[in-house]
Design a protein around this motif. Structure first.
Motif, PDB file in Angstrom:
ATOM      1  N   PRO B 310      53.560 -15.689 117.324  1.00 18.08           N
ATOM      2  CA  PRO B 310      54.136 -15.600 118.522  1.00 18.08           C
ATOM      3  C   PRO B 310      55.849 -15.616 117.758  1.00 18.08           C
ATOM      4  O   PRO B 310      55.875 -15.938 116.586  1.00 18.08           O
ATOM      5  CB  PRO B 310      54.175 -16.893 118.735  1.00 18.08           C
ATOM      6  CG  PRO B 310      53.728 -17.901 117.694  1.00 18.08           C
ATOM      7  CD  PRO B 310      52.997 -16.966 116.902  1.00 18.08           C
ATOM      8  N   ALA B 311      56.582 -14.995 118.617  1.00 16.70           N
ATOM      9  CA  ALA B 311      57.990 -14.809 118.444  1.00 16.70           C
ATOM     10  C   ALA B 311      58.474 -16.030 118.115  1.00 16.70           C
ATOM     11  O   ALA B 311      58.321 -17.078 118.857  1.00 16.70           O
ATOM     12  CB  ALA B 311      58.830 -13.982 119.564  1.00 16.70           C
ATOM     13  N   ILE B 312      59.551 -16.143 117.268  1.00 22.89           N
ATOM     14  CA  ILE B 312      60.082 -17.487 116.751  1.00 22.89           C
ATOM     15  C   ILE B 312      61.437 -17.857 117.339  1.00 22.89           C
ATOM     16  O   ILE B 312      62.365 -17.119 117.354  1.00 22.89           O
ATOM     17  CB  ILE B 312      60.468 -17.693 115.439  1.00 22.89           C
ATOM     18  CG1 ILE B 312      59.192 -17.261 114.576  1.00 22.89           C
ATOM     19  CG2 ILE B 312      60.769 -18.903 115.021  1.00 22.89           C
ATOM     20  CD1 ILE B 312      58.148 -18.000 114.555  1.00 22.89           C
ATOM     21  N   THR B 313      61.518 -18.909 118.096  1.00 19.18           N
ATOM     22  CA  THR B 313      62.736 -19.295 118.847  1.00 19.18           C
ATOM     23  C   THR B 313      63.581 -19.670 117.762  1.00 19.18           C
ATOM     24  O   THR B 313      63.414 -19.953 116.822  1.00 19.18           O
ATOM     25  CB  THR B 313      62.451 -20.573 119.618  1.00 19.18           C
ATOM     26  OG1 THR B 313      61.666 -20.358 120.600  1.00 19.18           O
ATOM     27  CG2 THR B 313      63.789 -21.277 119.926  1.00 19.18           C
ATOM     28  N   ALA B 314      65.238 -19.123 118.202  1.00 17.81           N
ATOM     29  CA  ALA B 314      65.785 -18.927 116.945  1.00 17.81           C
ATOM     30  C   ALA B 314      67.453 -19.347 117.297  1.00 17.81           C
ATOM     31  O   ALA B 314      67.772 -19.192 118.663  1.00 17.81           O
ATOM     32  CB  ALA B 314      66.212 -17.597 116.517  1.00 17.81           C
ATOM     33  N   VAL B 315      68.183 -19.960 116.710  1.00 18.49           N
ATOM     34  CA  VAL B 315      69.418 -20.220 116.839  1.00 18.49           C
ATOM     35  C   VAL B 315      70.353 -18.772 116.275  1.00 18.49           C
ATOM     36  O   VAL B 315      70.163 -18.639 115.197  1.00 18.49           O
ATOM     37  CB  VAL B 315      70.230 -21.373 116.089  1.00 18.49           C
ATOM     38  CG1 VAL B 315      71.600 -21.554 116.510  1.00 18.49           C
ATOM     39  CG2 VAL B 315      69.362 -22.561 116.749  1.00 18.49           C
ATOM     40  N   SER B 316      71.119 -18.261 117.164  1.00 21.29           N
ATOM     41  CA  SER B 316      71.528 -16.879 116.844  1.00 21.29           C
ATOM     42  C   SER B 316      73.265 -17.037 116.932  1.00 21.29           C
ATOM     43  O   SER B 316      73.784 -17.751 117.794  1.00 21.29           O
ATOM     44  CB  SER B 316      71.037 -15.871 117.852  1.00 21.29           C
ATOM     45  OG  SER B 316      71.892 -14.773 117.502  1.00 21.29           O
ATOM     46  N   TRP B 317      73.906 -16.063 116.580  1.00 22.65           N
ATOM     47  CA  TRP B 317      75.290 -15.969 116.625  1.00 22.65           C
ATOM     48  C   TRP B 317      75.537 -14.458 116.281  1.00 22.65           C
ATOM     49  O   TRP B 317      74.830 -13.889 115.678  1.00 22.65           O
ATOM     50  CB  TRP B 317      76.172 -16.779 115.663  1.00 22.65           C
ATOM     51  CG  TRP B 317      75.953 -16.897 114.199  1.00 22.65           C
ATOM     52  CD1 TRP B 317      76.488 -15.970 113.479  1.00 22.65           C
ATOM     53  CD2 TRP B 317      75.003 -17.494 113.539  1.00 22.65           C
ATOM     54  NE1 TRP B 317      76.078 -16.231 111.951  1.00 22.65           N
ATOM     55  CE2 TRP B 317      75.109 -17.278 112.115  1.00 22.65           C
ATOM     56  CE3 TRP B 317      73.924 -18.461 113.919  1.00 22.65           C
ATOM     57  CZ2 TRP B 317      74.296 -17.750 111.276  1.00 22.65           C
ATOM     58  CZ3 TRP B 317      73.238 -18.702 112.670  1.00 22.65           C
ATOM     59  CH2 TRP B 317      73.051 -18.202 111.435  1.00 22.65           C
ATOM     60  N   ASP B 318      76.586 -14.286 116.572  1.00 23.29           N
ATOM     61  CA  ASP B 318      77.103 -12.767 116.520  1.00 23.29           C
ATOM     62  C   ASP B 318      77.621 -12.224 115.237  1.00 23.29           C
ATOM     63  O   ASP B 318      78.710 -12.529 114.913  1.00 23.29           O
ATOM     64  CB  ASP B 318      78.015 -12.402 117.685  1.00 23.29           C
ATOM     65  CG  ASP B 318      78.467 -10.882 117.911  1.00 23.29           C
ATOM     66  OD1 ASP B 318      78.035 -10.097 116.884  1.00 23.29           O
ATOM     67  OD2 ASP B 318      78.681 -10.704 118.979  1.00 23.29           O
ATOM     68  N   LEU B 319      76.958 -11.627 114.497  1.00 15.34           N
ATOM     69  CA  LEU B 319      77.019 -11.354 113.195  1.00 15.34           C
ATOM     70  C   LEU B 319      78.386 -10.379 113.029  1.00 15.34           C
ATOM     71  O   LEU B 319      79.199 -10.384 112.058  1.00 15.34           O
ATOM     72  CB  LEU B 319      75.964 -11.095 112.404  1.00 15.34           C
ATOM     73  CG  LEU B 319      74.892 -11.900 111.957  1.00 15.34           C
ATOM     74  CD1 LEU B 319      73.661 -11.375 111.220  1.00 15.34           C
ATOM     75  CD2 LEU B 319      75.486 -12.909 111.036  1.00 15.34           C
ATOM     76  N   GLU B 320      77.968  -9.335 114.034  1.00 18.43           N
ATOM     77  CA  GLU B 320      79.146  -8.308 113.946  1.00 18.43           C
ATOM     78  C   GLU B 320      80.407  -9.018 114.358  1.00 18.43           C
ATOM     79  O   GLU B 320      81.446  -8.690 113.857  1.00 18.43           O
ATOM     80  CB  GLU B 320      78.694  -7.485 115.021  1.00 18.43           C
ATOM     81  CG  GLU B 320      77.677  -6.272 114.632  1.00 18.43           C
ATOM     82  CD  GLU B 320      76.369  -6.767 114.143  1.00 18.43           C
ATOM     83  OE1 GLU B 320      76.000  -7.947 115.033  1.00 18.43           O
ATOM     84  OE2 GLU B 320      75.706  -6.441 113.563  1.00 18.43           O
ATOM     85  N   ALA B 321      80.362 -10.039 115.124  1.00 15.04           N
ATOM     86  CA  ALA B 321      81.787 -10.452 115.695  1.00 15.04           C
ATOM     87  C   ALA B 321      82.363 -11.326 114.221  1.00 15.04           C
ATOM     88  O   ALA B 321      83.451 -11.246 114.198  1.00 15.04           O
ATOM     89  CB  ALA B 321      81.653 -11.627 116.684  1.00 15.04           C
ATOM     90  N   VAL B 322      81.617 -11.857 113.468  1.00 18.20           N
ATOM     91  CA  VAL B 322      82.047 -12.606 112.237  1.00 18.20           C
ATOM     92  C   VAL B 322      82.589 -11.537 111.486  1.00 18.20           C
ATOM     93  O   VAL B 322      83.824 -11.720 111.050  1.00 18.20           O
ATOM     94  CB  VAL B 322      80.696 -13.195 111.565  1.00 18.20           C
ATOM     95  CG1 VAL B 322      81.232 -13.670 110.051  1.00 18.20           C
ATOM     96  CG2 VAL B 322      80.241 -14.099 112.121  1.00 18.20           C
ATOM     97  N   GLY B 323      82.028 -10.360 111.316  1.00 16.42           N
ATOM     98  CA  GLY B 323      82.714  -9.232 110.496  1.00 16.42           C
ATOM     99  C   GLY B 323      83.946  -8.589 111.023  1.00 16.42           C
ATOM    100  O   GLY B 323      85.045  -8.458 110.284  1.00 16.42           O
ATOM    101  N   THR B 324      83.789  -8.426 112.184  1.00 19.57           N
ATOM    102  CA  THR B 324      85.006  -7.765 113.066  1.00 19.57           C
ATOM    103  C   THR B 324      86.195  -8.885 112.819  1.00 19.57           C
ATOM    104  O   THR B 324      87.219  -8.543 112.663  1.00 19.57           O
ATOM    105  CB  THR B 324      84.674  -7.560 114.398  1.00 19.57           C
ATOM    106  OG1 THR B 324      83.548  -6.645 114.444  1.00 19.57           O
ATOM    107  CG2 THR B 324      85.866  -6.750 115.090  1.00 19.57           C
ATOM    108  N   ALA B 325      85.915 -10.250 113.094  1.00 17.79           N
ATOM    109  CA  ALA B 325      86.959 -11.158 113.110  1.00 17.79           C
ATOM    110  C   ALA B 325      87.690 -11.276 111.683  1.00 17.79           C
ATOM    111  O   ALA B 325      88.819 -11.454 111.685  1.00 17.79           O
ATOM    112  CB  ALA B 325      86.256 -12.489 113.735  1.00 17.79           C
ATOM    113  N   ALA B 326      86.741 -11.228 110.881  1.00 16.66           N
ATOM    114  CA  ALA B 326      87.249 -11.674 109.430  1.00 16.66           C
ATOM    115  C   ALA B 326      88.214 -10.235 108.977  1.00 16.66           C
ATOM    116  O   ALA B 326      89.298 -10.555 108.554  1.00 16.66           O
ATOM    117  CB  ALA B 326      86.067 -11.515 108.541  1.00 16.66           C
TER     118      ALA B 326
END
Lengths: 382, 382
Positions: B310-326
């Motif tokens: 089954p698909a695994i429930t996950a805690v997610s965040w926006d990796l692209e945003a991390v890069g862009t912000a950096a």
DNA sequence: CTGAAAGCGCTAACAA
DNA sequence: TTGTTAGCGCTTTCAG
């Protein structure tokens, strides 16, 4: 402040430098001049001593080295670059840095390059030739000593050859002309073996899902597939060969269509984990099971095939070796007394006969299939 | 040829340049001098016109621009660097370029940087402080305009602060002192929410598997987990919190041990997909099923959790945003009229009061849990 | 074997 | 407003 829009120098590259230029320089560097003075020799002697680039007396050598050590002198790469026209930097361009395959290759390249003292600048072509050309141009301006180029959009062997003429270039899984160098994975053999494995299991209706028939990897794989089929006298059903440019989205719907058809395939060869994803989802949706109803084999290994349940049989090759090989071939080409770059005016002239053997090198890597749990004989025909 | 071993200049950086130096320069570049001549103005005027860095008559401006265009003049970044002390290059260092999380962040950084005309050099620290320091030093020599640093081995906030004192630095998920800047993902909140979700489902024996308790992300996550438990009055069973340095190998055996224990956990929070892998394998081995027997939640999304069945429930965040912000924070710091770099002799002196507000910026990104199919109420107690 | 000097291409004073 | 000049730090002739 008059501010007519910058017309030409507004290219991003210039913007960056202009902007950064407002920051003052850091601390007064120790220059080779300081070393020379401390060692009591002239600047030229210091340089020769440091680089072993000319005759230096033992005494002078010692003195210079001691001075350098004591002052913790480190040469300025920028100044060296300006003078020598080389940078100690190599550029690497792939279609998608985030692709785990490339990510691993890049890691290997970086590791090898780092050992040799080269820095690596990377860029994303987003699979666009235009972007690739732009980045290559930018990199060249920055005087990279060499380039590693991954597959991009469509093959352009002549373009690549042209480029390789005045800059060491290593192609990754790309066709290139007579000049230049590259590392090639034996995708043909991989697809052939995968297909053969399925044939041995008794499958005859084997679907092939690929994303990029235009590029070398895709092309080779399709050929390998055809070759295996032909070898067993199975005629290729072209409706079973699906190829497209975009990966996951298409593979899902295509697989769905294939699976819903009356005469559905009993096995899938998926070229890449993203495609595998799509097929897997289609399987889920149709309620078909692996390997009971249909067998699956994935070309290109990764987390997903390894850990999926059932684990997916995969065609694998050594990504680290790809990167390492690329780096090594490139360094060979750079180190090799650069016949590549004698600025002949008429660029279209036939290549000179004095091509360094090292400048024309190809490394070929083999694949192997890792048998896991996703393949079984086809279900008894209805 | 006498060949006493190079004593100091044998450092890899020098090797690279020395080696490359044997290659001849490419084609005769178009220099600003050529432009000036073609435009019928002096070199200085050409420079001022091209850079809008001083008074230039309209006529001269036009002439210079036309000449530049016609000659296809492009400034030489190396020469500019030598003169200005800046390079238009930023360095990025992470522990593992092949980690899909970083790979995606890097892609975003590169995209943003490219737009602004910066090039990006990348390096792998392999999670070693020593390597990090070495690479930073190498990058500085090459006069990078700024640095983006991912987590590495252990926190060294003072070290980071020191570094940030004379070079714009953006930290990724790292503690940093008063100077410098960084982008932080709310790992505390993520772990807390995940745990709470499990608690809501009725779980109380929730195992937490993390790889790197020493680094900010791991630390924050453990805190979040504890916080959630405490909020519900559940006492933390420390045997359920497993943390180590190496990921997959340990997580498999640890999970196995946990699952075999009499009072086994009914849910796992896995910090990272590699750990998820290990736990998944342990599940497979013990024959336990998700989510029937044990619930799973993965902190950090990716292919595996998304596509697993089954698909695994996950805690997610926006990796692209991390890069862009950096990238954006860094460019702010670079563009900001560089208060960061006034070479004060006594580096240990207290920071001056004139810190540019932009130089001290932190971006905080939130997480959210993506509910999929891997969590259910705990099985009825035996 | 060594030192002096000429730049690599560019920017930034400084005079005119 | 412009042209001239002095370097950035280094390598590499070229005379001594």
């Amino acid at each position: 402040m008059r501010r007519t829009r910058p017309p030409d120098s507004d290219k991003p590259a210039d913007k960056a430098i202009a902007k950064a230029a407002t920051r003052p320089v850091v601390s007064p560097r120790v220059t080779i001049r300081d070393v020379a003075r401390a060692a009591g020799v002239s600047l030229g002697t210091a340089s020769r001593a440091l680089n072993r680039s000319g005759p230096v007396s033992e005494a002078a050598l010692q003195a210079v080295e001691r001075a350098a050590r004591e002052l913790a002198y480190a040469p300025d790469p920028i100044a060296q670059s300006l003078r020598t026209g080389t940078s100690g930097v190599v550029g690497l361009l792939v279609s998608d840095l985030a692709n785990p395959l490339y990510a691993r290759i890049i890691t290997a390249v970086e590791m090898r390059l780092q050992r040799e003292g080269y820095a690596m600048v990377v860029g994303n072509t987003h699979n666009s030739n235009a972007r690739e050309d732009m980045m290559v141009e930018l990199f060249r301006r920055r005087r990279v000593d060499g380039l590693i180029l991954g597959p991009c959009e469509v093959e352009r062997p002549d373009h690549l050859r042209q480029l390789a003429r005045d800059l060491p270039v290593v192609a990754l899984d790309r066709d290139f002309g007579d000049e230049g160098a590259g590392v090639h994975v034996d995708h043909f053999g991989g697809a052939r073996d995968a297909t053969q494995y399925l044939l041995d299991l008794g499958h005859t209706r084997i679907a092939l899902m690929t994303s990029d028939g235009a590029l070398r990897p895709g092309r080779e794989r399709i050929n390998g597939y055809r070759h295996a089929l032909a070898g067993r006298g199975v005629t290729v059903d072209d409706t079973l060969v699906r190829s497209s440019r975009s990966a996951m989205d298409f593979s899902f719907s295509d697989a769905l269509a294939l699976l819903s058809a009356p005469d559905r395939p009993t096995a899938f060869v998926c070229l890449g984990t993203r495609i595998l994803s799509g097929v897997l989802q289609a399987m889920k949706q149709t309620g078909l099971r692996v390997p009971h109803d249909v067998s699956l084999i994935c070309v290109g290994d990764g987390d997903l095939p390894q850990l999926y349940s059932p684990a997916i049989t995969a065609v694998s090759w050594d990504l680290e070796a790809v990167g390492t090989a690329a780096a090594e071939v490139l360094m060979g080409a750079i180190g090799g007394s650069g016949t590549a770059a004698t600025a002949t005016e008429a660029a279209d002239t036939a290549a000179s006969a004095t091509i360094d053997p090292r400048a024309r090198r190809e490394i070929r890597l083999t694949t192997h299939v890792i048998v896991r749990e996703s393949c079984a004989p086809p279900p008894a025909r209805a």
